[in-house]
Design a protein around this motif. Structure first.
Motif, PDB file in Angstrom:
ATOM      1  N   ALA A  12       0.830  -1.214   0.000  1.00 54.68           N
ATOM      2  CA  ALA A  12       0.000   0.000   0.000  1.00 54.68           C
ATOM      3  C   ALA A  12       0.860   1.257   0.000  1.00 54.68           C
ATOM      4  CB  ALA A  12      -0.947  -0.013   1.205  1.00 54.68           C
ATOM      5  N   VAL A  13       1.933   1.255   0.766  1.00 51.78           N
ATOM      6  CA  VAL A  13       2.844   2.401   0.817  1.00 51.78           C
ATOM      7  C   VAL A  13       3.487   2.620  -0.554  1.00 51.78           C
ATOM      8  CG1 VAL A  13       5.076   3.177   1.747  1.00 51.78           C
ATOM      9  CG2 VAL A  13       3.290   2.333   3.294  1.00 51.78           C
ATOM     10  N   ARG A  14       4.037   1.578  -1.123  1.00 53.25           N
ATOM     11  CA  ARG A  14       4.672   1.689  -2.445  1.00 53.25           C
ATOM     12  C   ARG A  14       3.674   2.160  -3.479  1.00 53.25           C
ATOM     13  NH1 ARG A  14       5.143  -2.970  -6.300  1.00 53.25           N
ATOM     14  NH2 ARG A  14       3.376  -3.107  -5.046  1.00 53.25           N
ATOM     15  N   ASP A  15       2.489   1.560  -3.484  1.00 56.62           N
ATOM     16  CA  ASP A  15       1.466   1.933  -4.459  1.00 56.62           C
ATOM     17  C   ASP A  15       1.048   3.398  -4.315  1.00 56.62           C
ATOM     18  OD1 ASP A  15       1.588  -0.663  -5.384  1.00 56.62           O
ATOM     19  OD2 ASP A  15      -0.370  -1.255  -4.564  1.00 56.62           O
ATOM     20  N   ILE A  52      10.279   6.241  -9.126  1.00 58.58           N
ATOM     21  CA  ILE A  52      10.351   5.914  -7.699  1.00 58.58           C
ATOM     22  C   ILE A  52      11.099   4.595  -7.538  1.00 58.58           C
ATOM     23  CG2 ILE A  52       9.015   5.396  -5.619  1.00 58.58           C
ATOM     24  CD1 ILE A  52       8.815   8.331  -6.644  1.00 58.58           C
ATOM     25  N   HIS A  53      12.063   4.592  -6.611  1.00 65.23           N
ATOM     26  CA  HIS A  53      12.885   3.407  -6.361  1.00 65.23           C
ATOM     27  C   HIS A  53      13.060   3.196  -4.858  1.00 65.23           C
ATOM     28  CE1 HIS A  53      14.186   3.458 -10.590  1.00 65.23           C
ATOM     29  NE2 HIS A  53      14.332   4.762 -10.441  1.00 65.23           N
ATOM     30  N   ASP A  54      13.424   1.989  -4.498  1.00 63.05           N
ATOM     31  CA  ASP A  54      13.900   1.661  -3.150  1.00 63.05           C
ATOM     32  C   ASP A  54      12.938   2.057  -2.030  1.00 63.05           C
ATOM     33  OD1 ASP A  54      16.297   0.780  -4.401  1.00 63.05           O
ATOM     34  OD2 ASP A  54      17.095   2.826  -4.339  1.00 63.05           O
ATOM     35  N   VAL A  55      11.668   1.794  -2.214  1.00 59.01           N
ATOM     36  CA  VAL A  55      10.681   2.100  -1.172  1.00 59.01           C
ATOM     37  C   VAL A  55      10.896   1.151   0.001  1.00 59.01           C
ATOM     38  CG1 VAL A  55       8.217   2.200  -0.602  1.00 59.01           C
ATOM     39  CG2 VAL A  55       9.011   2.947  -2.872  1.00 59.01           C
ATOM     40  N   GLN A  56      10.988   1.734   1.184  1.00 56.84           N
ATOM     41  CA  GLN A  56      11.180   0.954   2.403  1.00 56.84           C
ATOM     42  C   GLN A  56      10.255   1.468   3.489  1.00 56.84           C
ATOM     43  OE1 GLN A  56      15.329   1.195   3.667  1.00 56.84           O
ATOM     44  NE2 GLN A  56      15.872   1.752   1.577  1.00 56.84           N
ATOM     45  N   VAL A  57       9.624   0.567   4.203  1.00 54.03           N
ATOM     46  CA  VAL A  57       8.882   0.943   5.400  1.00 54.03           C
ATOM     47  C   VAL A  57       9.883   0.953   6.546  1.00 54.03           C
ATOM     48  CG1 VAL A  57       7.123   0.205   7.041  1.00 54.03           C
ATOM     49  CG2 VAL A  57       6.664   0.102   4.583  1.00 54.03           C
ATOM     50  N   CYS A  58      10.008   2.101   7.209  1.00 55.49           N
ATOM     51  CA  CYS A  58      10.985   2.269   8.290  1.00 55.49           C
ATOM     52  C   CYS A  58      10.385   2.011   9.659  1.00 55.49           C
ATOM     53  CB  CYS A  58      11.550   3.689   8.268  1.00 55.49           C
ATOM     54  SG  CYS A  58      12.352   4.119   6.726  1.00 55.49           S
ATOM     55  N   HIS A  59       9.123   2.434   9.826  1.00 52.84           N
ATOM     56  CA  HIS A  59       8.489   2.293  11.138  1.00 52.84           C
ATOM     57  C   HIS A  59       6.976   2.258  10.958  1.00 52.84           C
ATOM     58  CE1 HIS A  59       8.096   2.634  15.460  1.00 52.84           C
ATOM     59  NE2 HIS A  59       7.227   3.613  15.299  1.00 52.84           N
ATOM     60  N   ARG A  60       6.351   1.367  11.678  1.00 54.45           N
ATOM     61  CA  ARG A  60       4.892   1.251  11.691  1.00 54.45           C
ATOM     62  C   ARG A  60       4.399   1.634  13.073  1.00 54.45           C
ATOM     63  NH1 ARG A  60       3.588  -3.935   8.304  1.00 54.45           N
ATOM     64  NH2 ARG A  60       5.520  -4.139   7.156  1.00 54.45           N
ATOM     65  N   PHE A  61       3.270   2.280  13.134  1.00 56.54           N
ATOM     66  CA  PHE A  61       2.650   2.603  14.410  1.00 56.54           C
ATOM     67  C   PHE A  61       1.151   2.633  14.215  1.00 56.54           C
ATOM     68  CE2 PHE A  61       3.659   6.492  12.199  1.00 56.54           C
ATOM     69  CZ  PHE A  61       2.536   7.284  12.346  1.00 56.54           C
ATOM     70  N   GLY A 106      -2.059   3.785  13.395  1.00 56.05           N
ATOM     71  CA  GLY A 106      -2.560   4.953  12.678  1.00 56.05           C
ATOM     72  C   GLY A 106      -1.623   5.528  11.647  1.00 56.05           C
ATOM     73  N   GLY A 107      -0.476   4.863  11.390  1.00 58.34           N
ATOM     74  CA  GLY A 107       0.400   5.416  10.371  1.00 58.34           C
ATOM     75  C   GLY A 107       1.651   4.614  10.126  1.00 58.34           C
ATOM     76  N   VAL A 108       2.490   5.186   9.273  1.00 60.62           N
ATOM     77  CA  VAL A 108       3.723   4.513   8.878  1.00 60.62           C
ATOM     78  C   VAL A 108       4.719   5.563   8.383  1.00 60.62           C
ATOM     79  CG1 VAL A 108       2.856   4.069   6.528  1.00 60.62           C
ATOM     80  CG2 VAL A 108       4.661   2.633   7.460  1.00 60.62           C
ATOM     81  N   LEU A 109       5.994   5.307   8.658  1.00 56.73           N
ATOM     82  CA  LEU A 109       7.076   6.132   8.145  1.00 56.73           C
ATOM     83  C   LEU A 109       7.786   5.328   7.063  1.00 56.73           C
ATOM     84  CD1 LEU A 109       8.879   8.702   8.419  1.00 56.73           C
ATOM     85  CD2 LEU A 109      10.270   7.376  10.033  1.00 56.73           C
ATOM     86  N   ALA A 110       8.003   5.953   5.904  1.00 58.24           N
ATOM     87  CA  ALA A 110       8.641   5.252   4.792  1.00 58.24           C
ATOM     88  C   ALA A 110       9.728   6.128   4.174  1.00 58.24           C
ATOM     89  CB  ALA A 110       7.610   4.878   3.736  1.00 58.24           C
TER      90      ALA A 110
END
Length: 131
Positions: A7-10, A75-84, A86-90
């Motif tokens: 979902a983040v990448r999309d 767009i390249h190298d999408v990474q999820v860094c932190h999940r919490f 209600g949200g996400v850091l990427a």
């Protein structure tokens, strides 16, 4: 890749496709589909260090339409860094090219989920130019 990572990448790719079309003056000239992707409290710190809030972005957006014909955004190298809850850091790498000009940047984005929990909304973006 799990559902959230997909979902983040999309979402990152989808917004950049909309922005690319906007800058190239392709498709509909309604900025609504772009602006709907942002949380009302959205803030961006651009690669040059300028702080832009959603209201400033929304006001400037019409002037960007057609301003960069031939622009290609990758767009390249999408990474999820932190999940919490209600949200996400990427993190992702963006490459822009137009003719012989090319620039790249790393971007970190904070997404929050919509009130119904079904949509990722852009809350904060920090860009850093790559050498």
């Amino acid at each position: 890749m799990d559902h959230l990572e997909t979902a983040v990448r999309d979402e990152i790719v989808a917004l950049h496709h909309l922005l690319q079309a906007w800058f190239r003056a392709e498709g509909d000239d309604d900025s609504g589909p772009i602006l709907a992707r942002f949380d009302p409290g959205y803030t961006m710190i651009g690669a040059a260090g300028r702080v832009i809030r959603l209201d400033g972005f929304a006001k400037a957006l019409p002037t960007f339409r057609g301003a960069r014909p031939g622009l290609v955004m990758e767009i390249h190298d999408v990474q999820v860094c932190h999940r919490f809850d209600g949200g996400v850091l990427a993190l992702y790498r963006e490459v822009q090219s137009q003719g012989d000009t090319r620039n790249a940047r790393w971007s970190s984005v904070l997404f929050v989920t919509s009130s119904d929990g079904k949509t990722l909304l852009w809350k904060h973006l920090q860009e850093t130019f790559l050498p």
